[in-house]
Motif scaffolding. Structure first.
Motif, PDB file in Angstrom:
ATOM      1  N   TYR A  48      70.999  43.346 -52.161  1.00 55.72           N
ATOM      2  CA  TYR A  48      70.445  44.070 -51.297  1.00 55.72           C
ATOM      3  C   TYR A  48      70.871  45.569 -50.690  1.00 55.72           C
ATOM      4  CZ  TYR A  48      67.132  40.803 -51.479  1.00 55.72           C
ATOM      5  OH  TYR A  48      65.975  39.773 -52.173  1.00 55.72           O
ATOM      6  N   ILE A  99      73.246  39.192 -55.445  1.00 55.61           N
ATOM      7  CA  ILE A  99      72.645  38.333 -54.947  1.00 55.61           C
ATOM      8  C   ILE A  99      72.909  37.298 -56.634  1.00 55.61           C
ATOM      9  CG2 ILE A  99      70.674  36.495 -54.308  1.00 55.61           C
ATOM     10  CD1 ILE A  99      72.328  37.240 -52.085  1.00 55.61           C
ATOM     11  N   GLY A 124      67.616  29.866 -51.809  1.00 51.69           N
ATOM     12  CA  GLY A 124      68.348  30.818 -51.845  1.00 51.69           C
ATOM     13  C   GLY A 124      69.130  31.271 -53.054  1.00 51.69           C
ATOM     14  N   SER A 179      63.699  35.392 -56.180  1.00 50.99           N
ATOM     15  CA  SER A 179      63.064  35.621 -56.047  1.00 50.99           C
ATOM     16  C   SER A 179      63.725  37.309 -56.173  1.00 50.99           C
ATOM     17  CB  SER A 179      62.762  35.947 -54.269  1.00 50.99           C
ATOM     18  OG  SER A 179      61.922  34.404 -54.098  1.00 50.99           O
ATOM     19  N   GLU A 220      56.014  32.594 -56.283  1.00 48.09           N
ATOM     20  CA  GLU A 220      55.733  31.231 -55.040  1.00 48.09           C
ATOM     21  C   GLU A 220      54.294  30.814 -55.375  1.00 48.09           C
ATOM     22  OE1 GLU A 220      57.542  28.747 -53.676  1.00 48.09           O
ATOM     23  OE2 GLU A 220      59.912  29.742 -53.822  1.00 48.09           O
ATOM     24  N   GLN A 230      58.533  26.750 -56.172  1.00 41.21           N
ATOM     25  CA  GLN A 230      59.452  25.492 -54.887  1.00 41.21           C
ATOM     26  C   GLN A 230      58.786  24.302 -56.141  1.00 41.21           C
ATOM     27  OE1 GLN A 230      61.535  25.739 -52.988  1.00 41.21           O
ATOM     28  NE2 GLN A 230      62.392  27.366 -52.578  1.00 41.21           N
TER      29      GLN A 230
HETATM   30  N1  LIG Z   1      65.953  41.584 -48.140  1.00 42.64           N
HETATM   31  C1  LIG Z   1      66.944  41.244 -47.475  1.00 42.64           C
HETATM   32  N2  LIG Z   1      67.916  41.013 -47.713  1.00 42.64           N
HETATM   33  C2  LIG Z   1      69.026  40.605 -47.710  1.00 42.64           C
HETATM   34  N3  LIG Z   1      69.161  39.101 -48.479  1.00 42.64           N
HETATM   35  C3  LIG Z   1      68.625  38.801 -48.719  1.00 42.64           C
HETATM   36  C4  LIG Z   1      66.701  39.729 -48.593  1.00 42.64           C
HETATM   37  N4  LIG Z   1      66.232  38.988 -49.479  1.00 42.64           N
HETATM   38  C5  LIG Z   1      66.763  38.004 -49.112  1.00 42.64           C
HETATM   39  N5  LIG Z   1      68.770  37.825 -49.475  1.00 42.64           N
HETATM   40  C6  LIG Z   1      69.376  37.297 -49.195  1.00 42.64           C
HETATM   41  O1  LIG Z   1      69.293  36.151 -50.437  1.00 42.64           O
HETATM   42  C7  LIG Z   1      70.042  35.262 -51.208  1.00 42.64           C
HETATM   43  C8  LIG Z   1      68.521  34.655 -52.182  1.00 42.64           C
HETATM   44  O2  LIG Z   1      67.619  34.508 -51.669  1.00 42.64           O
HETATM   45  P1  LIG Z   1      66.499  34.832 -52.961  1.00 42.64           P
HETATM   46  O3  LIG Z   1      65.067  35.103 -51.700  1.00 42.64           O
HETATM   47  O4  LIG Z   1      66.387  35.569 -53.873  1.00 42.64           O
HETATM   48  O5  LIG Z   1      66.386  33.142 -52.791  1.00 42.64           O
HETATM   49  P2  LIG Z   1      65.398  31.922 -53.451  1.00 42.64           P
HETATM   50  O6  LIG Z   1      65.689  31.698 -54.711  1.00 42.64           O
HETATM   51  O7  LIG Z   1      64.308  33.034 -53.640  1.00 42.64           O
HETATM   52  O8  LIG Z   1      65.170  30.849 -51.876  1.00 42.64           O
HETATM   53  P3  LIG Z   1      63.698  30.285 -51.765  1.00 42.64           P
HETATM   54  O9  LIG Z   1      63.295  29.277 -53.113  1.00 42.64           O
HETATM   55  O10 LIG Z   1      63.944  30.154 -49.970  1.00 42.64           O
HETATM   56  O11 LIG Z   1      62.779  31.085 -51.827  1.00 42.64           O
HETATM   57  C9  LIG Z   1      69.212  34.237 -49.605  1.00 42.64           C
HETATM   58  O12 LIG Z   1      71.303  34.415 -49.541  1.00 42.64           O
HETATM   59  C10 LIG Z   1      69.169  35.681 -48.805  1.00 42.64           C
HETATM   60  O13 LIG Z   1      69.303  35.274 -48.253  1.00 42.64           O
END
Ligand SMILES: Nc1ncnc2c1ncn2[C@@H]1O[C@H](COP(=O)(O)OP(=O)(O)OP(=O)(O)O)[C@@H](O)[C@H]1O
Ligand SMILES: [Mg+2]
Length: 240
Positions: free
Chosen positions: A14, A20, A41, A45, A161, A193
């Motif tokens: 981001y 990420i 995390g 996504s 999801e 999940q």
């Molecule tokens: N819009 C955003 N702006 C900044 N950082 C973000 C944003 N969305 C997610 N992150 C950060 O990116 C990292 C990964 O998030 P992501 O949502 O991709 O994880 P995930 O594997 O989908 O988790 P979950 O199982 O909780 O959905 C996290 O540390 C989160 O804080």
């Protein structure tokens, strides 16, 4: 035949300098259902949002049926054959079911007959076509979101999801529908999940950890792999 989707050493995030997704690679064969699993995390996504043109990519490459789509803006991707169902806000709640689908059809200049084909695939939506999408049950709303993403006749459908917030019964109905969608020739990439239901319909699954795929295996092998379950999926498994 080329892969439906190829993700090569993808880095995305981001903010500049704060990746990420950190060098993730995954190929998805035509007609496959592939689940992307992993702890909260992990960047699941973010990975599919980067593929969908919603998160900046700093390096690596994404190919859809052999064509480079790296960094292509989100609004162009449905024209290229990519459908995406985000986790939230994936329908216009105040518009009717029909209006949701007609809007997508108008934007994508979908051929006549596309919507009736979708109503055949989603008979419940045909019955509820004049109701505002916001008045439907969670499962039916998810069906509207999936149908919307199918209006452009995508080669690959990515979902974030789709089971979130649904009762086990509705999860079953939505996932059965995804199996039907695959039968109609659509390749499916599923972030989940709910490990149990995802592995029940997936051919293969990738476990994403800290922005990179740690394990990619056949779904049945992954389901039986105690080490994987213990290390990465323990909490979700217990919940499932
Ligand atoms: N819009 C955003 N702006 C900044 N950082 C973000 C944003 N969305 C997610 N992150 C950060 O990116 C990292 C990964 O998030 P992501 O949502 O991709 O994880 P995930 O594997 O989908 O988790 P979950 O199982 O909780 O959905 C996290 O540390 C989160 O804080
Ligand atoms: Mg997520």
């Amino acid at each position: 035949m080329s892969d439906a989707l190829a993700i090569e050493m993808l880095e995305a995030g981001y903010e500049p300098g704060l990746p990420i997704v950190r060098g993730a690679s995954l190929t998805i064969g035509t007609g496959e259902i592939v689940a992307i699993l992993g702890p909260n995390g992990a960047g699941k996504s973010t990975l599919i949002k980067a593929v969908a043109g919603l998160v900046p990519i700093s390096s690596g490459r994404v190919e859809l049926t052999g064509r480079d789509i790296t960094g292509r803006p989100a609004h162009l991707l449905p024209h290229e054959g990519l459908g995406f169902v985000p986790q939230t806000e994936n329908v216009f709640a105040k518009l009717t079911v029909a209006e949701n689908l007609e809007l997508a059809a108008a934007i994508l200049k979908a051929p006549r007959g596309r919507l009736s084909a979708l109503y055949d695939l989603f008979p419940d939506l045909a019955r509820q076509r004049n109701l505002p999408a916001g008045r439907l049950s969670g499962g039916q709303r998810q069906m509207v979101a999936i149908a919307r993403a199918l209006v452009g006749a995508p080669k690959v459908l990515m979902l974030d999801e789709p089971s979130a917030g649904l009762s086990p019964k509705l999860v079953g109905i939505v996932f059965d529908k995804l199996v039907e969608v695959r039968k109609s020739g659509v390749t499916i990439v599923l972030v989940e999940q709910n490990v149990k239901v995802a592995l029940a319909i997936a051919d293969r699954a990738a476990v994403l950890v800290e922005g990179r795929e740690r394990i990619v295996e056949k779904a049945d092998a992954l389901a039986d792999d105690p080490q994987v379950a213990a290390i990465y999926l323990g909490r979700q498994r217990e919940r499932a």
